[in-house]
Design a protein around this motif. Structure first.
Motif, short mmCIF file in Angstrom:
data_model
loop_
_atom_site.label_atom_id
_atom_site.label_comp_id
_atom_site.label_asym_id
_atom_site.label_seq_id
_atom_site.Cartn_x
_atom_site.Cartn_y
_atom_site.Cartn_z
N HIS A 129 49.33 55.49 39.60
CA HIS A 129 50.29 54.43 39.93
C HIS A 129 51.74 54.88 39.88
O HIS A 129 52.62 54.18 40.40
N HIS A 149 51.76 42.56 43.16
CA HIS A 149 51.16 43.66 42.39
C HIS A 149 49.83 43.20 41.80
O HIS A 149 49.81 42.32 40.94
N ASP A 151 46.69 44.29 39.56
CA ASP A 151 46.46 45.32 38.55
C ASP A 151 45.87 44.61 37.32
O ASP A 151 46.01 43.39 37.16
N ASP A 155 52.22 47.87 34.00
CA ASP A 155 52.94 49.12 34.31
C ASP A 155 54.45 48.94 34.15
O ASP A 155 55.25 49.53 34.89
N ASP A 243 46.35 48.33 42.43
CA ASP A 243 45.66 49.26 41.53
C ASP A 243 44.19 48.86 41.53
O ASP A 243 43.85 47.70 41.25
#
Ligand code: MN
Ligand code: MN
Length: 320
Positions: A129, A149, A151, A155, A243
């Motif tokens: 990532h 995003h 995930d 992050d 992700d």
């Protein structure tokens, strides 16, 4: 549509034959005489120097190219034909420096700068990532982007291992600090798992990033969650970062930091379709780790997500 940009059909050459480019598209690297004609470029970034635990995403692009030969021309749900709506091509891989994180990021940003100059919207196959940060340094240079995003992790950590600022756990903190993303237009979806502490959540609260944790997604349902996500991103230029560990490891075990209790593979595709209409200036699918993908099923889900991303990018481009 220009025949040059048509993928090779399984009716003309069996899917197991030929050199596997992404989705059997033509290979059009920078310098090719058709490079400037590309609308959406698929790019491999075989790099995992930002990985803090189980490595392997450096092998992702090659595995994803192989699995992507299974992809056909039309979306089975929306009936979108991305290869007819936009000129798509495999732009090849960005060659990283596996011994030097800063040099790798400079190489990746330079490659994506050339795509911005050529007016090509990138769809990236990672890579871990941290890959998203040098991509955003090119795409978010002119104006800060919104971001959807997906995930199981935010992050948004500050650093790892004695102050290291560049890992796959830190890219979006750096991107906000560098002014590449507009935090008020960021939404993070599916977040879950055990935690070190709340410093990532504290940063999100301080700058105005919306986190929709997996438990909230489950309680509200995906339609409601994705309606909020679209409203947060709004009409402005938006990046999509996906992700693969967003998906439950029962469906996507081939990744370095799996977290149980996530969406199934059908939901993993449906949430992308819900992005229809956004101005998506680029997208990525990261953290597919072939060494942990014993069945190859994670790569197949990964390319199916890439195809859904390509469909919404092509359809939104065609409608503008
Ligand atoms: Mn991630
Ligand atoms: Mn993750």
């Amino acid at each position: 549509m220009d025949d040059f940009f048509s993928p090779v059909s399984g009716m003309d050459l069996p899917r197991f034959a030929g050199i596997p480019t992404f989705m059997r598209l033509p290979h059009v690297p920078p310098g090719h005489d058709r490079f400037a004609d590309v609308d959406i470029g698929l790019v491999g970034v075989p790099w995992d120097s930002g990985t803090t635990n189980r490595p392997g995403p450096r092998h992702g692009p090659r595995q994803l190219r192989d699995a992507s030969t299974m992809i056909r021309a039309m979306n089975g749900v929306t009936r979108v034909r991305p290869f007819a709506a936009a000129r798509c091509a495999d732009l090849g891989d960005v060659g990283p420096n596996p011994a030097d994180i800063a040099d790798s990021m400079a190489r990746i940003s330079a490659f994506y700068d050339s795509l911005v100059t050529a007016g090509i919207r990138p769809l990236t196959a990672g890579g871990d990532h941290l890959t998203s940060l040098p991509v955003l340094r090119a795409l978010g240079k002119a104006v800060p982007l919104g971001m959807i995003h997906f995930d199981s992790h935010t992050d948004l950590w500050d650093s790892y291992f004695n102050g290291q600022k560049y890992t796959h756990g830190t890219p979006f903190r750096r991107a906000v600090e560098e002014g590449l993303l507009d935090p008020a237009r960021i939404v993070q979806i599916g977040i879950r798992g055990t935690m070190y502490d709340t410093s990532d959540r504290d940063f999100a609260s301080a700058v105005g990033i919306r986190i929709i944790e997996m438990e909230e997604c489950a309680a509200r349902g995906w339609d409601d969650v994705m309606a909020e996500a679209r409203a947060i991103a709004g009409d402005g230029p938006t990046y999509v970062s996906y992700d693969i560990d967003f998906v439950d490891p029962a469906f996507a075990p081939g990744t370095g930091t799996p977290e149980v209790g996530g969406p199934n593979s059908r939901e993993a595709l449906a949430v992308v379709r819900a992005l229809q209409g956004l101005d998506i200036v680029g997208a990525d699918l990261v953290e597919v780790s072939p060494p942990f993908d014993a069945s190859g099923g994670t790569a197949y889900l990964g390319v199916s997500i890439l195809f859904e991303l390509l469909c919404v990018m092509a359809a939104s481009r065609a409608s503008r």
